[in-house]
Design an enzyme around this catalytic site. Structure first.
Site, PDB file in Angstrom:
ATOM      1  N   VAL A 293      -7.298   0.503  -6.196  1.00  0.00           N
ATOM      2  CA  VAL A 293      -6.935  -0.470  -7.611  1.00  0.00           C
ATOM      3  C   VAL A 293      -5.406   0.128  -7.915  1.00  0.00           C
ATOM      4  CG1 VAL A 293      -7.351  -0.604 -10.191  1.00  0.00           C
ATOM      5  CG2 VAL A 293      -9.306  -0.565  -8.568  1.00  0.00           C
ATOM      6  N   ALA A 294      -5.105   1.355  -7.730  1.00  0.00           N
ATOM      7  CA  ALA A 294      -3.751   1.837  -8.038  1.00  0.00           C
ATOM      8  C   ALA A 294      -2.695   1.087  -7.426  1.00  0.00           C
ATOM      9  CB  ALA A 294      -3.809   3.177  -8.043  1.00  0.00           C
ATOM     10  N   GLU A 298      -0.883  -5.682 -10.097  1.00  0.00           N
ATOM     11  CA  GLU A 298      -1.252  -6.273 -11.262  1.00  0.00           C
ATOM     12  C   GLU A 298      -0.187  -7.442 -11.740  1.00  0.00           C
ATOM     13  OE1 GLU A 298      -1.746  -3.153 -11.050  1.00  0.00           O
ATOM     14  OE2 GLU A 298      -3.726  -2.663 -10.940  1.00  0.00           O
ATOM     15  N   ASP A 340      20.265 -39.309   1.298  1.00  0.00           N
ATOM     16  CA  ASP A 340      20.763 -40.592   1.392  1.00  0.00           C
ATOM     17  C   ASP A 340      21.902 -40.711   0.855  1.00  0.00           C
ATOM     18  OD1 ASP A 340      20.418 -40.250  -1.229  1.00  0.00           O
ATOM     19  OD2 ASP A 340      18.705 -42.130  -1.500  1.00  0.00           O
ATOM     20  N   ASP A 663      15.304 -42.627  -3.426  1.00  0.00           N
ATOM     21  CA  ASP A 663      15.232 -43.387  -4.738  1.00  0.00           C
ATOM     22  C   ASP A 663      14.171 -44.257  -4.656  1.00  0.00           C
ATOM     23  OD1 ASP A 663      16.872 -44.666  -3.324  1.00  0.00           O
ATOM     24  OD2 ASP A 663      18.668 -44.768  -4.795  1.00  0.00           O
ATOM     25  N   ASN A 729       4.068   3.056  -7.742  1.00  0.00           N
ATOM     26  CA  ASN A 729       2.978   3.250  -7.083  1.00  0.00           C
ATOM     27  C   ASN A 729       2.844   4.549  -6.146  1.00  0.00           C
ATOM     28  OD1 ASN A 729       2.255  -0.363  -6.013  1.00  0.00           O
ATOM     29  ND2 ASN A 729       1.473   1.136  -7.658  1.00  0.00           N
ATOM     30  N   GLU A 732       2.137   7.463  -8.887  1.00  0.00           N
ATOM     31  CA  GLU A 732       0.756   7.096  -8.981  1.00  0.00           C
ATOM     32  C   GLU A 732      -0.266   7.800  -8.051  1.00  0.00           C
ATOM     33  OE1 GLU A 732       1.389   3.102 -11.952  1.00  0.00           O
ATOM     34  OE2 GLU A 732       0.177   2.993  -9.845  1.00  0.00           O
ATOM     35  N   THR A 762       4.097  -0.479 -19.288  1.00  0.00           N
ATOM     36  CA  THR A 762       5.539  -0.158 -19.428  1.00  0.00           C
ATOM     37  C   THR A 762       6.502  -0.663 -18.054  1.00  0.00           C
ATOM     38  OG1 THR A 762       5.142   1.866 -18.224  1.00  0.00           O
ATOM     39  CG2 THR A 762       5.192   2.261 -20.539  1.00  0.00           C
ATOM     40  N   ASP A 763       5.576  -0.718 -16.973  1.00  0.00           N
ATOM     41  CA  ASP A 763       6.458  -1.432 -15.880  1.00  0.00           C
ATOM     42  C   ASP A 763       6.644  -2.916 -15.953  1.00  0.00           C
ATOM     43  OD1 ASP A 763       7.077   0.622 -14.175  1.00  0.00           O
ATOM     44  OD2 ASP A 763       5.598  -0.122 -12.633  1.00  0.00           O
TER      45      ASP A 763
END
Length: 942
Positions: A293-294, A298, A340, A663, A729, A732, A762-763
């Site tokens: 998960v870390a 996210e 064109d 067009d 990351n 962490e 914070t990130d």
């Protein structure tokens, strides 16, 4: 009637035959006659051929579009991450991840819903009712009930509901811009075609989805509904499926890479925990889930969405409306633009730039329909006041026209044209030469017109004279194709009088005409004939005037050369595309010489070996030959819709990311097939706008180039964001690594809730600011990114995970140990979980990551360029983000309510001094590295 086997449609053989026969024979081919079908036969054919309507695929439901925003691979990874967080015991983290996914999906859906609203634009282009002849009588029926063999009655302003062969016409013109892309009205005739031509170019055919621009006609219906040329385009458009955009593909690859990295790390930690640290299996499993998960970013999806949304807002201010967020980045990797000509590369305002008379050749300044400019003989300004032959040429051209110039008014700040643009520019150049149009019209009142037709290639107007001119009480002005007009001339106007024309004069006129034609200019000749009462060749009654007795014994006045001029900013935009490694291919419905001239003028083609390929030539080419032609400089002229579609498909097969402009209805298949379809906002049809991914509100090619720059910037910013996320990351993961490898001797320096605070709190806010980072100076001086280039490449891995990651880890762990040191470590053991000192130490680890990230977010603003050059505080979103994350950190540290939830505690002054130093050191180290890289690149370039 001849039909294809087992098909309820008129055969192509009949369709082609019908072009080359007279109206009576055409009716026989369709088992019809001039009295029309009987009601009984019409009903029978309606059952056989079906309704005359455009069948459209059912649009994708809004529910499906809504859920698509929650089921991308990255979104699925986040759903999985949330579930794993809950299983591992982190309910708050799981719920937070779910919320992030929900908010992002809703935001994406709302953005795209606002920009893209489905319309049945194709069906709207067909009329509701149509006049036909049935049972020998004129009737009004529903357009859906028209069948092959019906005879339609049309007049100016009518929408045409089916493909039909003209049987009888009076000065009939159609606006075929929806099919061909060219805005000039097309003169139509009932005559059989004498020369071979394509079906769409036939002068005796009219087509569904177009409109009557002038005159009246009766026409025999040949094809209806999906069998019409319009229906074929609709079918091609609806059957063209949009593939994933390059960014969507890249995010899917990135998701797989991140999932592989996260699960690999989780597996490694599970094995280490069970076999080396001897943790219980369940505890090791939950710990491994936490590690997975870390490593799931996210904040990536919200950052990508916000980055794209900000780019969409910015582009909207610069006249580019993006309908789908992912289309923004597609522009960034575009390496071929199929454009064109009319209105995109050019102004779509025909402009006279040369006047040729027997004694002089004059240049005309000014562009477009604004009657401002001068007529120059060398450097000398001339006007009707000092040049008699110029006055005759300008008045003759302006009188022999039906177009009207509409001056700017409230709600419209531009000069516009009512009628044929080619004729309108004659009125504009007359005003530049000093002619007052109202006075001229009063002085030379028109009493008759002999309309233009494609056989004669000229038109004539007859005017009453107040004062006699060359013995005439009336005067006929003739304008048209130089060759056809000159063949009728016996005299020429030379300076101030007319004289007999000789062979040398004719050679000079055609030499000038050929020279202008080679330059891609459209050329008209203007001549006159004084109509004298005593002239025996003229009938007594004006009612008996016709082409044969009026258009003879003419006096040649001069040539008028004109062109739809390139937009002033296009040449620089084309040059910038070349610098950016983007190839431009002109695909137009106009003639080859005109297309080549414009392409060379604005720099699309420069080589002498450049090819100009016509529609008929392309029809004969094999795919291999086309691919070879597309490798070099090439211009495509007189293209049919399916040919433009073929070119786009071939380019994509060659591995190109293709942007297409258009067009008309004719452009919609190519617009939908392209990686990024770009429709014109001013001249574009609803059909083109519906098929496109982006709409230009100013119809300007230069806007596309600015959008490409924005697209490249978006991709670079997503990569910067990714690098920034990985910066945090590493610390962490390092927190868990030291805990695991120490066998629990070092208590977990960062709790799960603190990791959540970094990832979603914070990130996130400063990271979103990176999505708004301005373009780097070199962004359009680099080739488009390769389709094999990944978002998560070695550079991102090295700089994010290792370089920035290790720096952040050192400072964060340093803070953790500093807090323990201030409370007696290493004399005392490291503070254990649940104690106040442990809370302070983990707070310092959290704050160390946050303050490292302040320096990192500034570092990530550029790859090599110094941030000082860009302006340290020039990105206000990042500035706000830094302030927000510091306030959030202060709240977590000093508000007791949060202390219990996030395991935080107030910290001392010494610890604050340590934290404040971190961003400056992190920023300074990276600026030194960038300076080293710049120096190295400079040496390599030498």
């Amino acid at each position: 009637m001849e039909k294809q086997k087992n098909a309820n449609t008129v055969s192509m053989d009949v369709k082609m035959k019908i072009l080359y026969v007279d109206p009576v024979e055409a009716c026989k081919l369709m088992d019809s006659d001039m009295r029309g079908l009987s009601s009984q036969e019409a009903l029978k054919r309606l059952k056989e051929y079906g309704k005359n309507e455009i069948i459209q695929k059912k649009p994708e439901s809004m529910v499906k579009k809504f859920f698509a925003n929650f089921t991308s691979l990255m979104a699925l990874l986040l759903w999985g991450g949330g579930i794993m967080a809950i299983i591992s015991g982190s309910l708050e983290l799981g719920i937070s991840i779910f919320c992030v996914n929900l908010i992002n999906g809703l935001f994406s859906f709302v953005q795209e819903f606002k920009a893209e609203k489905a319309t049945n634009a194709l069906q709207k282009m067909l009329p509701a009712n149509v006049r036909v002849v049935r049972d020998g009588k004129e009737q009004k029926i529903e357009a859906g009930d028209v069948v092959p063999g019906d005879i339609m009655i049309l007049e100016e302003g009518d929408k045409i509901s089916a493909d039909a062969r003209i049987l009888r016409s009076s000065d009939f013109k159609t606006d075929q811009s929806t099919l061909t892309g060219e805005s000039d009205p097309i003169q139509k005739s009932s005559d059989a075609m004498r020369q071979e031509c394509s079906y769409l170019e036939a002068d005796n055919m009219i087509f569904s989805g177009t409109s009557a621009a002038a005159g009246t006609c009766r026409a025999l219906v040949v094809s209806t509904g999906m069998n019409s040329e319009f229906g074929k385009i609709a079918n091609l458009t609806s059957n063209t499926e949009k593939t994933l955009s390059p960014l969507q593909k890249e995010l899917n690859i990135l998701t797989k890479q991140i999932a592989l990295i996260a699960f690999s790390i989780g597996l490694v930690f599970f094995i280490v925990a069970v076999f080396f640290v001897n943790d219980p299996v369940m505890e090791a499993f939950l710990f491994a889930l936490g590690m997975i998960v870390a490593f799931i970013p996210e904040g990536l999806l919200p950052a990508v969405t916000l980055s794209l949304a900000l780019a969409v807002q910015k582009m909207a201010k610069e006249n580019a409306l993006v309908k789908k967020l992912s289309a923004v980045e597609t522009l960034g990797c575009t390496n071929v633009i199929c454009s064109d000509k009319t209105g995109t590369l050019t102004q779509n305002e025909m402009t006279v730039n040369h006047l040729w008379m027997m004694r002089s050749e004059l240049k005309v300044t000014g562009e477009g329909y604004v009657p401002k400019g001068e007529i120059l003989d060398g450097d000398i300004v001339v006007s009707v006041k000092n040049s008699y032959d110029l006055e005759l040429l300008l008045c003759g051209g302006a009188l022999c026209t039906n177009a009207k110039l509409i001056a700017p008014s409230e709600g419209n700040d531009r000069y516009t044209v009512l009628g044929d643009p080619t004729e309108a520019c004659l009125s504009v150049v007359a005003q530049k030469g000093g002619v007052k149009l109202d006075e001229m019209a009063r002085h030379y009142p028109r009493i008759m017109e002999l309309p233009f037709d494609s056989r004669r290639k000229r038109m004539t107007t007859i005017h009453q004279l107040k004062d006699s001119f060359e013995g005439g009480h009336r005067i006929a002005f003739v304008k048209g194709s130089p060759k056809e007009v000159m063949e009728l001339c016996e005299r020429c106007f030379d300076g101030s009088r007319s004289r007999a024309m000789n062979d040398a004069d004719r050679e000079r006129i055609m030499e000038a005409n050929d020279r202008y034609a080679r330059e891609g200019l459209r050329v008209l000749a203007v001549a006159y004939r004084p109509l004298r009462k005593e002239d025996d060749t003229l009938p007594d009654s004006i009612r008996e005037y016709n082409n044969e007795n009026i258009e003879r014994s003419l006096t040649f006045i001069g040539l008028v050369a004109m062109q739809d001029p390139p937009r002033s900013e296009v040449k620089d935009a084309v040059e910038l595309c070349h610098h950016a490694g983007i190839k431009i291919i002109m695909i137009t419905g106009d003639y080859g010489l005109t297309a080549e001239s414009i392409a060379r003028k604005i720099g699309i083609i420069k080589s002498k070996d450049a090819q100009v390929i016509s529609g008929s030539e392309l029809a004969e080419m094999e795919d291999a030959q086309l691919k070879k032609a597309l490798e070099g400089e090439v211009v495509f002229a007189r293209m049919a819709p399916e040919q433009k579609y073929r070119i786009v498909c071939t380019l994509q097969e060659m591995g190109n990311i293709v942007a297409v402009t258009g067009d008309g209805v004719n452009d919609s298949p190519a617009l939908k097939k392209a990686d990024i379809g770009i429709a014109m906002g001013i001249t574009g049809t609803d059909v083109a706008k519906e098929a496109a991914d982006m709409i230009l509100s100013d119809d300007n090619f230069a806007t596309i180039v600015r959008a490409i720059e924005e697209g490249r910037t978006v991709y670079n910013n997503i990569r910067k964001f990714l690098r920034y996320i990985f910066d945090s990351n590493t610390p962490e993961a390092a927190a868990s690594v030291v805990y695991l490898l120490s066998g629990g001797f070092i208590p977990l320096p960062l709790t799960i809730m603190q990791i959540l605070t970094i990832d979603i709190g914070t990130d996130m806010v400063p990271a979103l600011g990176l999505g708004a980072e301005a373009s780097e100076a070199s962004v359009m001086y680099q080739p488009p990114r390769s389709s094999s280039e990944r978002l998560l490449n070695r550079n991102v891995m090295f700089v994010g995970f290792i370089w920035y990651g290790l720096i952040g880890t050192l400072f964060a762990l340093g803070g953790y140990f500093l807090a323990n040191y201030l409370h007696g470590w290493p004399v005392l053991e490291l503070a254990g979980e649940g104690s106040r000192v442990y809370a302070e130490a983990t707070t310092m680890m959290l704050a160390g990551v946050v303050f490292s990230q302040i320096g990192m977010v500034l570092n990530n603003r550029t790859d090599v360029e110094s941030v000082f050059k860009r302006g340290l505080f020039s990105n206000r979103y990042i500035n706000i983000g830094i302030v927000v994350e510091v306030i959030l950190l202060l709240a977590l540290i000093y508000i007791p309510f949060f202390n219990g939830i996030f395991n935080t505690a107030p910290i001392s002054l010494i610890e604050w001094l340590y934290l404040i130093c971190i961003p400056f050191i992190v920023f300074g180290i990276e600026e030194l590295r960038k300076a080293f890289l710049r120096k190295k690149r400079k040496e390599q370039s030498k």
